[in-house]
Design a protein around this motif. Structure first.
Motif, short mmCIF file in Angstrom:
data_model
loop_
_atom_site.label_atom_id
_atom_site.label_comp_id
_atom_site.label_asym_id
_atom_site.label_seq_id
_atom_site.Cartn_x
_atom_site.Cartn_y
_atom_site.Cartn_z
N TRP A 1 40.64 47.77 36.06
CA TRP A 1 41.50 48.96 36.04
C TRP A 1 41.41 49.71 37.37
CZ3 TRP A 1 44.15 51.83 31.96
CH2 TRP A 1 44.34 53.19 32.20
N ASP A 2 40.18 49.86 37.87
CA ASP A 2 39.96 50.65 39.09
C ASP A 2 40.27 49.87 40.37
OD1 ASP A 2 39.12 52.91 37.74
OD2 ASP A 2 37.00 52.30 37.76
N GLU A 3 39.75 48.67 40.43
CA GLU A 3 39.78 47.94 41.71
C GLU A 3 40.86 46.86 41.76
OE1 GLU A 3 35.81 46.48 42.44
OE2 GLU A 3 34.95 48.40 41.80
N GLY A 4 41.48 46.59 40.62
CA GLY A 4 42.52 45.56 40.60
C GLY A 4 41.96 44.18 40.37
N ILE A 5 42.84 43.25 40.17
CA ILE A 5 42.43 41.88 39.83
C ILE A 5 43.04 40.87 40.81
CG2 ILE A 5 42.26 42.35 37.36
CD1 ILE A 5 45.07 40.79 37.19
N ARG A 6 42.46 39.67 40.77
CA ARG A 6 43.11 38.52 41.41
C ARG A 6 43.97 37.86 40.34
NH1 ARG A 6 38.69 34.50 43.30
NH2 ARG A 6 40.39 33.44 44.39
N ALA A 7 45.22 37.60 40.67
CA ALA A 7 46.10 36.90 39.74
C ALA A 7 46.62 35.63 40.41
CB ALA A 7 47.26 37.80 39.32
N PHE A 8 47.24 34.77 39.64
CA PHE A 8 47.79 33.53 40.20
C PHE A 8 49.19 33.31 39.66
CE2 PHE A 8 47.53 30.43 36.64
CZ PHE A 8 46.77 31.17 35.73
N VAL A 9 49.96 32.53 40.37
CA VAL A 9 51.28 32.15 39.87
C VAL A 9 51.12 30.87 39.06
CG1 VAL A 9 53.64 31.52 40.46
CG2 VAL A 9 52.39 33.15 41.89
#
Lengths: 273, 273
Positions: free
Chosen positions: B119-127
């Protein structure tokens, strides 16, 4: 109906079953004649291909044991065997799988004979408005994400229209609601290429084998409704019904059943012992 | 976990359940905070829309009774409530429905707090390589034909990539594997139009409401990966996780979390009591 869950008689499905919660399941429907599951090896081979796609281990030995157990206790001359493999959540939420070992369900139920009139005289079919999704990853295998088929079947009564023709999202002919389909054009046989949608049916393969042996030219192709309109005949097939020629597709009429009848002649004993 | 089936405690699913055999089911996943199901009315409204599409009667009163019963016996501060409505075969084979009255399943389970770091620092996402089928009839509703999401989730570990971005068969951005998604471009908010695929998320609607109230220009649009590449920020949302800004989408980096944080500020108390 009798149901074995992982080899044990059951009257219910596990709450951990991801086939139920997420549609993560494969199934096969086999005709059983005089205690023999028809084309069992072909059905198991398709199930194995489905397992590869869904990353399930394929419990071949256990499935064969289940089938043997169910059939050895059955007295029906004619029955339907349903095999289902579904993911196991092991109590964990979400889409991520935690187990490669699927739940195994084998079900055996009595089955009425197929409708001889449909086989002999053909059926009225319709073009379903509900389209089939195109999805390379799931094309060909028999998975349980069947909502489009359910919606298509709800469009018209099976009493009046025993089968419906389904197109893909982009308008290609794919299959019947519960069957594969073929057309004959100038003595040649064509059937939809199933690389984007549809189920690679066992009877579909048998139809191809029978007519290829007889020297008929056969192709898998991208077919549209125009191809159907230009065809001499249209027919449907699956493991339980056998072959149904279409005499009508909505306003379109077919009077030739010729190639369909050649297959019927070869395979009649499968459905009419 | 406790499960009510048609109002009675159960440890299993009915063999007659067409959600299991054909994927004919709808579901909702609600966050329960201090005994209160969050945005219950909105979830029930979406379920009602799904019932219309699948031609189920909507058992609203009975569902409310089930929920009341489950919650009154629960002591968890934080829980997840899963509602499922699935077709009933009444012992009849095939795709044709014989009943409009669905099976009702209500499940309540304890739930760990959301990951504050995401929530605070964000995530790594993928396509995700797995594409979502385009199907007008099923777009927007939350049905159980989730195999594409399961396959997408299997592409990468949730530990390293808590979310993945899913495109439709024709290459349009649709949603996250288990969430909706938004992008911010020059201070404006855009989110995929869900008329061909995807789920009309409850939090998605709340995000739109919050930012519209603050005067932000918002549009639902056909977005492609090029739009994502040109965006200042990307974020995901769902009922259980709240909002996750993306700091990376594969090789792409995002440093702005600004619009996402404005929603987080307004709605923080929903997830962090």
């Amino acid at each position: 109906m009798q149901t074995l869950h992982n080899g044990k008689l059951t009257r219910s499905v596990s709450l951990e079953d991801r086939g139920w919660s997420l549609g993560e399941a494969l199934f096969e429907t086999l005709l059983v004649q005089q205690g023999n599951p028809v084309w069992l090896e072909e059905h198991l081979a398709r199930l194995a291909r489905g397992c590869e796609r869904l990353q399930f281990d394929f419990p071949e030995r256990a499935l064969r044991d289940d089938i043997h157990q169910l059939l050895s206790e059955s007295r029906d001359d004619r029955a339907v065997l349903r095999l289902c493999l579904s993911g196991d959540s092991l109590g964990v939420r979400g889409y991520g799988a935690v187990s490669r070992t699927p739940h195994r369900y084998c079900q055996l139920a009595a089955l009425a004979p197929p409708v001889r009139q449909y086989w002999d005289e053909g059926i009225r079919a319709f073009v379903a408005k509900t389209r089939l999704p195109e999805q390379v990853e799931l094309a060909g295998i028999k998975h349980s994400n069947r909502l489009p088929h359910v919606l298509a079947r709800a469009e018209r009564k099976a009493r009046d229209f025993p089968e419906g023709l389904m197109l893909s999202a982009s308008g290609l002919v794919v299959e019947g609601i519960a069957s594969n389909c073929f057309i004959a054009v100038n003595g040649e046989l064509k059937t939809p290429l199933l690389d984007r949608a549809g189920v690679e049916g066992i009877v579909r393969q048998k139809v191809i084998e029978v007519l290829r042996t007889q020297g008929v030219t056969i192709s898998e192709a991208r077919l549209t409704l125009s191809d159907i309109e230009a065809a001499d005949e249209l027919f449907f097939c699956n493991s339980l019904i056998g072959l149904w020629p279409a005499r009508q597709l909505d306003c379109l009429s077919f009077s030739s059943f010729s190639l369909c009848q050649r297959v019927q002649k070869e395979l009649e004993s499968v459905w009419y012992v």
